[in-house]
Design a protein around this motif. Structure first.
Motif, PDB file in Angstrom:
ATOM      1  N   GLU A  23      60.824   6.874 -14.789  1.00 30.18           N
ATOM      2  CA  GLU A  23      60.998   5.890 -13.718  1.00 30.18           C
ATOM      3  C   GLU A  23      60.326   4.568 -14.059  1.00 30.18           C
ATOM      4  OE1 GLU A  23      59.613   7.827 -10.179  1.00 30.18           O
ATOM      5  OE2 GLU A  23      61.384   9.122 -10.086  1.00 30.18           O
ATOM      6  N   GLU A  24      59.158   4.635 -14.671  1.00 32.15           N
ATOM      7  CA  GLU A  24      58.458   3.412 -15.070  1.00 32.15           C
ATOM      8  C   GLU A  24      59.252   2.657 -16.142  1.00 32.15           C
ATOM      9  OE1 GLU A  24      54.258   2.160 -17.093  1.00 32.15           O
ATOM     10  OE2 GLU A  24      54.262   3.828 -15.680  1.00 32.15           O
ATOM     11  N   LEU A  25      59.793   3.396 -17.095  1.00 32.30           N
ATOM     12  CA  LEU A  25      60.607   2.754 -18.133  1.00 32.30           C
ATOM     13  C   LEU A  25      61.860   2.121 -17.535  1.00 32.30           C
ATOM     14  CD1 LEU A  25      60.276   5.326 -21.029  1.00 32.30           C
ATOM     15  CD2 LEU A  25      59.596   2.920 -21.114  1.00 32.30           C
ATOM     16  N   LEU A  26      62.515   2.807 -16.609  1.00 31.75           N
ATOM     17  CA  LEU A  26      63.703   2.240 -15.962  1.00 31.75           C
ATOM     18  C   LEU A  26      63.360   0.941 -15.247  1.00 31.75           C
ATOM     19  CD1 LEU A  26      65.472   5.371 -14.446  1.00 31.75           C
ATOM     20  CD2 LEU A  26      66.334   3.882 -16.263  1.00 31.75           C
ATOM     21  N   ASN A  32      64.008  -8.956 -16.958  1.00 31.88           N
ATOM     22  CA  ASN A  32      64.702  -9.818 -17.920  1.00 31.88           C
ATOM     23  C   ASN A  32      63.753 -10.593 -18.830  1.00 31.88           C
ATOM     24  OD1 ASN A  32      67.251  -9.066 -16.988  1.00 31.88           O
ATOM     25  ND2 ASN A  32      67.179 -10.599 -15.359  1.00 31.88           N
ATOM     26  N   ARG A  33      62.484 -10.626 -18.499  1.00 31.42           N
ATOM     27  CA  ARG A  33      61.514 -11.352 -19.323  1.00 31.42           C
ATOM     28  C   ARG A  33      61.123 -10.594 -20.583  1.00 31.42           C
ATOM     29  NH1 ARG A  33      56.980 -11.915 -15.007  1.00 31.42           N
ATOM     30  NH2 ARG A  33      57.696  -9.792 -14.764  1.00 31.42           N
ATOM     31  N   ILE A  34      61.469  -9.315 -20.642  1.00 28.20           N
ATOM     32  CA  ILE A  34      61.080  -8.492 -21.787  1.00 28.20           C
ATOM     33  C   ILE A  34      62.003  -8.778 -22.963  1.00 28.20           C
ATOM     34  CG2 ILE A  34      60.886  -6.120 -22.628  1.00 28.20           C
ATOM     35  CD1 ILE A  34      60.012  -5.317 -19.836  1.00 28.20           C
ATOM     36  N   ASP A  35      61.409  -8.959 -24.129  1.00 29.86           N
ATOM     37  CA  ASP A  35      62.127  -9.266 -25.360  1.00 29.86           C
ATOM     38  C   ASP A  35      63.108  -8.145 -25.726  1.00 29.86           C
ATOM     39  OD1 ASP A  35      62.364 -10.954 -27.803  1.00 29.86           O
ATOM     40  OD2 ASP A  35      61.646  -9.097 -28.762  1.00 29.86           O
ATOM     41  N   HIS A  36      64.185  -8.534 -26.398  1.00 32.21           N
ATOM     42  CA  HIS A  36      65.239  -7.585 -26.785  1.00 32.21           C
ATOM     43  C   HIS A  36      64.691  -6.448 -27.663  1.00 32.21           C
ATOM     44  CE1 HIS A  36      69.083  -5.993 -27.986  1.00 32.21           C
ATOM     45  NE2 HIS A  36      68.758  -6.167 -29.252  1.00 32.21           N
ATOM     46  N   ALA A  41      63.056  -0.665 -28.078  1.00 37.23           N
ATOM     47  CA  ALA A  41      62.037   0.363 -28.292  1.00 37.23           C
ATOM     48  C   ALA A  41      61.832   1.182 -27.016  1.00 37.23           C
ATOM     49  CB  ALA A  41      60.723  -0.281 -28.725  1.00 37.23           C
ATOM     50  N   MET A  42      61.905   0.525 -25.877  1.00 36.52           N
ATOM     51  CA  MET A  42      61.764   1.231 -24.604  1.00 36.52           C
ATOM     52  C   MET A  42      62.932   2.193 -24.392  1.00 36.52           C
ATOM     53  SD  MET A  42      60.382  -1.986 -22.330  1.00 36.52           S
ATOM     54  CE  MET A  42      60.874  -1.301 -20.779  1.00 36.52           C
ATOM     55  N   LYS A  43      64.129   1.768 -24.773  1.00 34.87           N
ATOM     56  CA  LYS A  43      65.296   2.651 -24.637  1.00 34.87           C
ATOM     57  C   LYS A  43      65.173   3.869 -25.540  1.00 34.87           C
ATOM     58  CE  LYS A  43      68.732  -0.646 -23.056  1.00 34.87           C
ATOM     59  NZ  LYS A  43      70.011  -1.317 -23.322  1.00 34.87           N
ATOM     60  N   GLU A  44      64.644   3.666 -26.737  1.00 34.97           N
ATOM     61  CA  GLU A  44      64.447   4.794 -27.651  1.00 34.97           C
ATOM     62  C   GLU A  44      63.408   5.763 -27.080  1.00 34.97           C
ATOM     63  OE1 GLU A  44      64.811   7.446 -30.654  1.00 34.97           O
ATOM     64  OE2 GLU A  44      66.126   5.804 -30.115  1.00 34.97           O
TER      65      GLU A  44
END
Length: 69
Positions: A23-26, A32-36, A41-44
């Motif tokens: 939930e925290e990762l979602l 939108n401020r987080i770099d691509h 890395a968060m998705k992985e």
């Protein structure tokens, strides 16, 4: 393959902890401020945690956390 023997209380605790992290990762991935590169890395990390979550949670719970896209 590595096996793990846990009782029901421990399984529920693992499920709870992984669910909170998912939930925290979602929530963070919506920022939108987080770099691509960081977002990738968060998705992985999400995919890894979700695979672990599937091993301890019921199918009904897992469906709530399926990542689209």
């Amino acid at each position: 393959m590595i096996g793990l023997l846990v009782d029901e209380r421990e399984r529920k605790e693992m499920e709870y902890l992984i669910k909170r992290e998912l939930e925290e990762l979602l929530l963070d991935m919506e920022d939108n401020r987080i770099d691509h590169l960081v977002r990738r890395a968060m998705k992985e990390r999400y995919r890894i945690l979700f695979r672990l979550f599937r091993k301890v949670a019921e199918d009904k719970e897992c469906r709530k956390y399926i990542l689209n896209g």
